[in-house]
Design an enzyme around this catalytic site. Structure first.
Site, PDB file in Angstrom:
ATOM      1  N   ILE A  66     -53.986  -3.534   0.366  1.00 46.65           N
ATOM      2  CA  ILE A  66     -55.032  -4.558   0.477  1.00 46.65           C
ATOM      3  C   ILE A  66     -55.344  -5.136  -0.902  1.00 46.65           C
ATOM      4  O   ILE A  66     -55.496  -6.351  -1.055  1.00 46.65           O
ATOM      5  CB  ILE A  66     -56.324  -4.008   1.129  1.00 46.65           C
ATOM      6  CG1 ILE A  66     -56.030  -3.377   2.494  1.00 46.65           C
ATOM      7  CG2 ILE A  66     -57.363  -5.111   1.289  1.00 46.65           C
ATOM      8  CD1 ILE A  66     -57.234  -2.734   3.175  1.00 46.65           C
ATOM      9  N   HIS A  78     -67.348   0.069  12.718  1.00 48.36           N
ATOM     10  CA  HIS A  78     -65.945  -0.344  12.627  1.00 48.36           C
ATOM     11  C   HIS A  78     -65.084   0.731  13.287  1.00 48.36           C
ATOM     12  O   HIS A  78     -64.483   1.562  12.632  1.00 48.36           O
ATOM     13  CB  HIS A  78     -65.573  -0.515  11.150  1.00 48.36           C
ATOM     14  CG  HIS A  78     -64.215  -1.102  10.936  1.00 48.36           C
ATOM     15  ND1 HIS A  78     -63.759  -2.205  11.607  1.00 48.36           N
ATOM     16  CD2 HIS A  78     -63.215  -0.739  10.099  1.00 48.36           C
ATOM     17  CE1 HIS A  78     -62.534  -2.493  11.195  1.00 48.36           C
ATOM     18  NE2 HIS A  78     -62.173  -1.615  10.297  1.00 48.36           N
TER      19      HIS A  78
HETATM   20  N1  APR Z   1     -59.840   5.113  -7.959  1.00 50.12           N
HETATM   21  C1  APR Z   1     -59.158   3.956  -7.857  1.00 50.12           C
HETATM   22  N2  APR Z   1     -58.144   3.769  -6.988  1.00 50.12           N
HETATM   23  C2  APR Z   1     -57.818   4.783  -6.183  1.00 50.12           C
HETATM   24  C3  APR Z   1     -58.497   6.026  -6.225  1.00 50.12           C
HETATM   25  C4  APR Z   1     -59.557   6.172  -7.165  1.00 50.12           C
HETATM   26  N3  APR Z   1     -60.256   7.316  -7.289  1.00 50.12           N
HETATM   27  N4  APR Z   1     -57.938   6.848  -5.310  1.00 50.12           N
HETATM   28  C5  APR Z   1     -56.965   6.158  -4.715  1.00 50.12           C
HETATM   29  N5  APR Z   1     -56.873   4.912  -5.245  1.00 50.12           N
HETATM   30  C6  APR Z   1     -55.931   3.830  -4.932  1.00 50.12           C
HETATM   31  C7  APR Z   1     -54.509   4.331  -4.583  1.00 50.12           C
HETATM   32  O1  APR Z   1     -53.792   4.747  -5.732  1.00 50.12           O
HETATM   33  C8  APR Z   1     -53.921   3.105  -3.906  1.00 50.12           C
HETATM   34  O2  APR Z   1     -53.250   2.255  -4.813  1.00 50.12           O
HETATM   35  O3  APR Z   1     -56.319   3.129  -3.773  1.00 50.12           O
HETATM   36  C9  APR Z   1     -55.171   2.395  -3.328  1.00 50.12           C
HETATM   37  C10 APR Z   1     -55.188   2.353  -1.823  1.00 50.12           C
HETATM   38  O4  APR Z   1     -54.102   1.577  -1.420  1.00 50.12           O
HETATM   39  P1  APR Z   1     -53.247   1.912  -0.112  1.00 50.12           P
HETATM   40  O5  APR Z   1     -52.934   3.351  -0.076  1.00 50.12           O
HETATM   41  O6  APR Z   1     -52.129   0.935  -0.047  1.00 50.12           O
HETATM   42  O7  APR Z   1     -54.304   1.623   1.060  1.00 50.12           O
HETATM   43  P2  APR Z   1     -54.776   0.207   1.663  1.00 50.12           P
HETATM   44  O8  APR Z   1     -53.915  -0.146   2.815  1.00 50.12           O
HETATM   45  O9  APR Z   1     -54.951  -0.767   0.571  1.00 50.12           O
HETATM   46  O10 APR Z   1     -56.196   0.634   2.275  1.00 50.12           O
HETATM   47  C11 APR Z   1     -57.241   1.076   1.432  1.00 50.12           C
HETATM   48  O11 APR Z   1     -58.985   0.313   2.902  1.00 50.12           O
HETATM   49  O12 APR Z   1     -58.943  -0.544   5.075  1.00 50.12           O
HETATM   50  C12 APR Z   1     -59.127   0.596   4.274  1.00 50.12           C
HETATM   51  O13 APR Z   1     -58.403   2.381   5.739  1.00 50.12           O
HETATM   52  C13 APR Z   1     -58.090   1.656   4.568  1.00 50.12           C
HETATM   53  O14 APR Z   1     -59.261   3.405   3.422  1.00 50.12           O
HETATM   54  C14 APR Z   1     -58.178   2.503   3.337  1.00 50.12           C
HETATM   55  C15 APR Z   1     -58.461   1.459   2.240  1.00 50.12           C
END
Ligand code: APR
Length: 313
Positions: A13, A177
């Site tokens: 996202i 949600h």
């Molecule tokens: N600080 C910053 N970034 C973080 C941290 C943290 N402490 N922990 C994890 N991340 C980052 C990950 O490294 C990753 O790049 O958050 C990002 C999440 O990206 P994705 O795994 O691709 O997930 P995404 O599909 O973007 O969804 C993120 O939004 O809609 C919700 O359910 C979904 O909880 C999920 C979130």
């Protein structure tokens, strides 16, 4: 001076958010992720800088893992956290994502205390509640993105079923949600014509059910990870309304303090988003059946929030 947008989490996202914010010239963009993922995030930022000559935008886009770099942000959009995998509910993410959202909330509290914050991390209603609890920010400054997406899905499905432009479908989805969310067909219109006059009950029931399970439908198709295009656009709509004082009325998870008979929970209701942030909640007179459905969604959100409170105590 340009506005500044911080994106916490530069995954699926986060990267679409960065692209959309750049294309819309919403401001300079900082994408923050964990140190282990900072190089990919720097790479994505650089890739977007290199897209600018053809994309026709001016913006500085950078990747970082240092919270100091988000200082001065006008808007912070939070997607840090794990997404669902096939077979998981959003609630299954709670124990992992509550730790992540707590760390993120502290980082934002310290470095961008005046930013308008939009939370996307799931389970959404509980994560935005936790974020608000930790930061102590005014409720006008903290919003959860969910109803905006749920309503977009509802409108998309109606457009697909009825063969009419999505632009002419107006409606809203209340509540948490998750599968207990409450689409409101009674108040949905197609170019001003009541939905209930142009569609039969079977069609309406089918669309309502598909809307409730829309996130799961995508997770099942992906097998790994959850939706990213539509959640990103939905968050951008909220951010734009704030930055440009567009005064959009969007269903968002906001802190209810008596509205709809709900007290102390973040839950999806129609909100006026202006330069003041979440300026006003609109209350709708609901039928007894709609009230009952809202009661069920409230109970589901309360259950997850109680788990959060236990986790944090
Ligand atoms: N600080 C910053 N970034 C973080 C941290 C943290 N402490 N922990 C994890 N991340 C980052 C990950 O490294 C990753 O790049 O958050 C990002 C999440 O990206 P994705 O795994 O691709 O997930 P995404 O599909 O973007 O969804 C993120 O939004 O809609 C919700 O359910 C979904 O909880 C999920 C979130």
């Amino acid at each position: 001076m340009r506005k500044k947008i911080a994106l916490i989490g530069g995954g699926q996202i986060g990267q679409i958010l960065a692209m959309l914010a750049a294309q819309k010239e919403m401001g300079d963009i900082v994408v923050l992720d964990i140190p282990d993922y900072v190089n990919p995030v720097k790479g994505k930022a650089l890739d977007l800088m290199e897209m600018a000559p053809h994309g026709n935008y001016d913006a500085n886009i950078t990747g970082t893992s240092d919270y100091k770099d988000i200082q001065g942000s006008d808007v912070v959009i939070i997607t840090a956290g794990k997404p669902r995998q096939a077979g998981m509910t959003r609630e299954d993410l709670l124990s992992t994502n509550i730790k992540i959202i707590s760390a993120v909330a502290n980082g934002i509290k310290e470095n961008a205390p005046d930013a308008f914050c939009i939370v996307l991390t799931n389970p959404l209603d509980a994560m935005v509640y936790t974020f608000h609890k930790i930061t102590g920010f005014p409720k006008s400054q903290v919003i959860g993105m969910a109803g905006t997406l749920d309503t977009a899905r509802y409108r998309a499905f109606l457009s697909m079923e009825l063969g009419v432009s999505v632009a002419d479908i107006a409606g809203t989805v209340l509540g948490g949600h998750g599968p207990t969310m409450v689409p409101l067909p009674r108040l949905t219109t197609i170019g001003g014509v009541p939905l209930t006059e142009v569609a039969n009950q079977d069609l309406i029931d089918r669309v309502v059910e598909r809307t409730r399970k829309a996130g799961t439908e995508i997770v099942t198709l992906f097998g790994k990870g959850s939706a990213f295009f539509s959640p990103a656009w939905s968050a951008i709509v909220i951010a734009e309304s704030y930055l440009k004082d567009k005064r959009r009325v969007l269903p968002c998870a906001t802190l209810c303090e008596g509205e709809y008979g709900i007290n102390g929970l973040f839950i999806g209701v129609p909100c006026l988003i202006s330069a003041k942030g979440m300026e006003k909640i609109f209350e709708i007179k609901l039928t007894d059946e709609e009230k009952e459905r809202l009661g069920a969604t409230k109970a589901a959100v309360q259950k997850t929030v109680d788990e959060c409170d236990t986790f944090m105590s």
